[in-house]
Scaffold this motif. Structure first.
Motif: not given
Lengths: 205, 205
Positions: B162-174
């Motif tokens: 979940d940590e990995t997925a959350k961080a990648i999501y933060l990269v994509m979100r903008p």
């Protein structure tokens, strides 16, 4: 640099740069109470007790004053960021602190000086010279940290340096860009740590 | 679900969901020409030939219609993203294509349906249910791709999933957040590739 419209300073009069600094200080005070967008140079002149003509001797427009204020704010943020980076010798920790300092300093500007934030937001939206130069200096600082980590053996060296630095900068940018930061406030507490960890995993040799 | 104000359908009349779909289709057409913010339910009723009262039988507000249109747009983007992910079997390539599809589909909405984009922007700014649910589904899809890559041996397994997925999501979100995307358009061409490469380096076992 002296403007061609400036009269020569009298023996006892203040130097040009001192007057400019006075105008900028007074304008910073005024904008931080009344906002930047709604204030005209006439309002500003009245409020700070100079004639409009006198202000125009030193600044060609309200935006020129705004740019100076914005440049000062960004210099303060940058000083915080550089201090955070310099406070440790280890490149991975430099990177973590750099990210955290950017978010903390930008949020402080956002919440404490809401009216000045408005100037920074105009600046970022309109690609003012001050923000373009700020973004460049942050990118250079980031590249220096990555290069130090390569030399110390903490970071991988296969990926071209500029590619690595550019990609990390893209990860950070939503948190240092004033107009984007407002959409990331709910993540601003945890994002620097989570994103730094991801970036550091990407840098492992 | 049926609204309590809806009269029972006559034997030959259209079903409720058909009327709702008709209203949404007509409203999409109308908003895409005249914009969402400036249009009232009265304007809409006049333009599509239903009475205001009739529209209120099916939707409690303009926002409820906007949410439905927004949900449809986001479903289209999501379908594109899922198709891109499903088009390859290799998890690293799935991740690259996912990122690219998100940016391409969001930019298409931004440039081609500028007036509908306005709805998505309101939705994102006000945390409408449709965008919250969309962000959740994209996060889940991302987590599935990461998990597939862990099982195939392409991605590291030390970091909690979940940590990995959350961080990648933060990269994509903008790039998937409509209000932020407008500040990243100048990077939108190269950012997906550069950020995917960084993310893939962070995932290497």
């Amino acid at each position: 640099m002296k403007s061609p419209h400036t009269s020569p300073p009298s023996a006892r009069g203040p130097a040009d740069h001192e007057v400019r600094d006075q105008i900028v200080a007074a304008a910073t005070e005024h904008f931080s109470h009344y906002g930047y967008e709604k204030t005209t140079v006439s309002d500003l002149a009245k409020a700070i007790g100079f004639s409009k003509a006198y202000i125009y001797k030193f600044f060609e427009s309200k935006q020129a004053i705004g740019e100076m204020i914005c440049a000062n704010c960004l210099r303060e943020i940058e000083a915080d960021v550089r201090a955070a980076v310099d406070a440790t010798g280890r490149p991975p920790e430099k990177l973590r602190r750099m990210f955290k300092a950017i978010v903390d300093a930008s949020l402080r500007l956002f919440f404490q000086d809401r009216k000045l934030y408005e100037i920074a937001a105009s600046a970022a939206g309109e690609h003012w010279q001050a923000t373009v130069a700020y973004e460049e200096r942050i990118q250079n600082l980031l590249q220096d940290v990555v290069q130090q980590g390569r030399l110390s053996g903490d970071f991988e060296r296969k990926t071209p340096l500029d590619e690595t630095a550019k990609a990390i900068y893209l990860v950070m940018r939503p948190y240092l860009h004033p107009l984007q930061l407002q959409y990331n406030i709910e993540n601003a507490e945890e994002a620097p740590a989570q994103l730094s960890s991801l970036v550091l995993r990407s840098l492992s040799p």
